[in-house]
Scaffold this active site. Structure first.
Site, PDB file in Angstrom:
ATOM      1  N   GLY A  75       3.161 -15.304   6.460  1.00 54.70           N
ATOM      2  CA  GLY A  75       2.771 -14.468   8.051  1.00 54.70           C
ATOM      3  C   GLY A  75       3.743 -14.354   8.822  1.00 54.70           C
ATOM      4  O   GLY A  75       4.900 -15.728   8.697  1.00 54.70           O
ATOM      5  N   ARG A 126       0.904  -0.901  -0.066  1.00 57.79           N
ATOM      6  CA  ARG A 126      -0.230   0.045  -0.006  1.00 57.79           C
ATOM      7  C   ARG A 126       1.109   1.207  -0.018  1.00 57.79           C
ATOM      8  O   ARG A 126       0.322   2.289  -0.217  1.00 57.79           O
ATOM      9  CB  ARG A 126      -0.287  -0.217   1.138  1.00 57.79           C
ATOM     10  CG  ARG A 126      -1.858  -0.995   0.528  1.00 57.79           C
ATOM     11  CD  ARG A 126      -2.916  -0.796   2.337  1.00 57.79           C
ATOM     12  NE  ARG A 126      -2.111  -2.164   3.109  1.00 57.79           N
ATOM     13  CZ  ARG A 126      -2.503  -2.104   4.580  1.00 57.79           C
ATOM     14  NH1 ARG A 126      -3.465  -1.367   4.828  1.00 57.79           N
ATOM     15  NH2 ARG A 126      -2.048  -3.210   5.371  1.00 57.79           N
ATOM     16  N   GLN A 182      13.750 -14.734   5.348  1.00 62.81           N
ATOM     17  CA  GLN A 182      12.885 -14.650   4.953  1.00 62.81           C
ATOM     18  C   GLN A 182      12.732 -14.548   3.675  1.00 62.81           C
ATOM     19  O   GLN A 182      11.945 -13.755   3.013  1.00 62.81           O
ATOM     20  CB  GLN A 182      11.206 -14.073   5.761  1.00 62.81           C
ATOM     21  CG  GLN A 182       9.316 -14.913   4.985  1.00 62.81           C
ATOM     22  CD  GLN A 182       8.719 -13.980   5.742  1.00 62.81           C
ATOM     23  OE1 GLN A 182       8.765 -12.807   6.135  1.00 62.81           O
ATOM     24  NE2 GLN A 182       8.253 -15.052   6.595  1.00 62.81           N
ATOM     25  N   LYS A 207       8.901  -1.286   2.671  1.00 60.09           N
ATOM     26  CA  LYS A 207       8.468   0.020   3.019  1.00 60.09           C
ATOM     27  C   LYS A 207       9.023   0.165   4.698  1.00 60.09           C
ATOM     28  O   LYS A 207       8.961   1.224   5.026  1.00 60.09           O
ATOM     29  CB  LYS A 207       6.985  -1.109   4.426  1.00 60.09           C
ATOM     30  CG  LYS A 207       6.326  -0.167   5.408  1.00 60.09           C
ATOM     31  CD  LYS A 207       5.057  -1.002   4.723  1.00 60.09           C
ATOM     32  CE  LYS A 207       4.744  -1.676   5.971  1.00 60.09           C
ATOM     33  NZ  LYS A 207       3.606  -2.730   6.517  1.00 60.09           N
TER      34      LYS A 207
END
Ligand code: UD1
Ligand code: MG
Length: 453
Positions: A77, A14, A72, A21
């Site tokens: 998750g 987003r 990762q 981010k």
């Protein structure tokens, strides 16, 4: 013993940015740096960062921090993310799990959380009550108030969605139990993700009481998901920075119109007018006044310095009682002694100004040293660049350079020398004498204006 694990693998879709981010800036530095600094202030044995999206950029941005990296590759998750770090965690220590996109979390709050963990309470969670809990995992408690589990927004029933107490995501867990619970995580939920939050129900099933503490303020646990939230946090962060300056005694004309993107140290009785940006390391002496619209990056200002409006200074040191601007540009490498005057539309680059030297109007002084009490006339230019190399100009003490002179470097103007206005000086000039280098003025007595035929 304590280890911090910071989850920072997400893309931040987003944000609509190529920058991961956690590298988006808050107060001039990456979100992630704020979290790392807070983790390290807790004296953690190590800080493990779980990175994935933009791994190389994230690592490069943190090269000066002492970190352990866990990768990762696919974001499956939050539980999966922590699992990538678990090999670095010892069984008998506490792992503090932080989010790279929750930058304003405070040391004191985390210390309280970590203190809740002991041999019979291997898991403690930081929660917060929100007026609008939409989007967060909800804390489900039993009739006696004991935490039972966390249910994610997307998996929650309408009754569960009405719960105002939410998971901040931040938790402290004993290594041995964390290792066991992570191994049992399943991804049979609406998002097909390995939810870290499922370990709460596992702890309860193992007979443990899950402790929790509340964040001191909502601001501490706000996450950043889009540019609007980033701007919102920036304002909160700036308000705190400016408050600290005011508590240190600085007069701030409007606290909403000063931005601090670095570290500022101040003496007594400093004043800052509106729309000032201070970044990097800024050191202000006593009685410093910064006019409206000034932008400073890595600047040291001595006692009594007055910056007039709209001056831009970078990597420089201005001596005591000097005056700068309005509309001055002071570039890297510039150092002035006390009582220097740098006036309007003056650009200094790698210039050393002696005590009381004046460059008051419309000048470029680059790669130059200007002696004490020298006066550089309006429009003087040091021609430091021959198209290939840079050269120095040396101006002696007490020299007077007439307006609109060009000093073609390498060149030395002697101490006490005077340069006639409009000169182009290409050779060294002697001390204490007048040097002129311009066409001689003539008046042609016989000349007449042409007449129209
Ligand atoms: C999570 C919590 C939710 C909580 C909320 C608080 C879970 C399942 N849910 O939800 O209960 O209320 O945070 O903000 O934990 N990340 C990784 N790898 C992944 C997934 C996430 O590193 O595979 C990182 C993200 O970069 C981010 C953090 O973990 O920093 C949280 O992930 P996010 O997807 O934002 O979780 P939420 O859905 O907000
Ligand atoms: Mg989130």
């Amino acid at each position: 013993m304590l280890s911090a694990i910071i989850l920072a693998a997400g893309k931040g879709t987003r944000m609509r940015s190529v920058l991961p981010k956690v590298l988006q800036p808050l107060g001039g530095r990456p979100l992630l740096h704020h979290v790392i600094d807070t983790a390290q202030s807790l004296q953690a044995r190590q800080t493990v960062v779980v990175a994935g999206f933009g791994l190389e950029a994230v690592q490069a941005a943190c090269q000066h921090h002492s970190l352990v990296w866990a990768v990762q590759a696919q974001q499956l998750g939050t539980g999966h993310a922590v699992a990538q770090a678990i090999d670095h965690i010892q069984n008998d220590e506490t792992a503090l799990i932080l989010y790279g996109d929750v930058p304003l979390i405070q040391t004191g709050t985390l210390a309280r959380l970590v203190d809740l963990v002991d041999d019979v309470h291997p898991l403690a969670l930081l929660t917060v009550h929100l007026d609008d809990p939409t989007g967060y995992g909800r804390i489900v408690r039993d009739a006696s108030g004991n935490m039972q589990r966390i249910v994610e927004q997307k998996d929650a029933t309408p009754a569960e969605r009405a719960i105002a107490e939410v998971n901040t995501g931040i938790m402290a867990v004993k290594g041995v139990q964390l290792r066991g619970w992570l191994a049992k995580l399943q991804n049979n939920n609406s998002q097909g993700e390995y939810y870290l939050t499922d370990i709460i129900a596992m702890a309860v099933a193992d007979g443990f009481m899950v402790r929790s503490t509340q964040a001191s303020s909502e601001m501490e646990v706000l996450g950043v998901n889009d540019k609007a939230q980033l701007a919102g946090l920036e304002r909160l962060y700036q308000a705190e920075q400016v408050m600290a300056l005011m508590k240190a005694g600085v007069t701030v004309i409007d606290p909403a119109r000063v931005d601090i993107r670095g570290e500022v140290s101040v003496g007594m009785d400093c004043a800052i007018d509106v729309n000032v940006v201070l970044s990097g390391k800024v050191v202000l002496g006593n009685n410093v006044s910064i006019g409206a619209g000034c932008v400073l990056h890595n600047v040291t200002l001595g006692d009594g310095v007055k910056l007039n409006p709209y001056s831009v200074l970078e990597d420089c040191t201005i001596g005591a009682d000097s005056r700068v601007g309005p509309f001055a540009r002071v570039r890297p490498g510039t150092v002035t002694q006390d009582h220097a005057h740098i006036g309007n539309f003056v650009e200094l680059k790698n210039a050393q100004l002696g005590s009381g030297a004046k460059v008051n109007h419309l000048s470029y002084v680059g790669d130059a040293s200007v002696g004490a009490k020298a006066n550089i006339g309006a429009g003087t230019i040091t021609c430091n660049y021959d198209g290939v190399n840079k050269h120095r100009t040396v101006i002696g003490e007490g020299a007077f350079v007439g307006s609109n002179s060009a000093l073609v470097a390498p060149v030395t103007v002697g101490a006490g020398a005077t340069i006639g206005a409009g000169s182009v000086i290409t050779k060294d000039t002697p001390d204490d004498q007048l040097t002129l280098a311009r066409a001689k003025q003539v008046t042609i007595a016989t000349w007449q204006r042409p007449v129209k035929k």
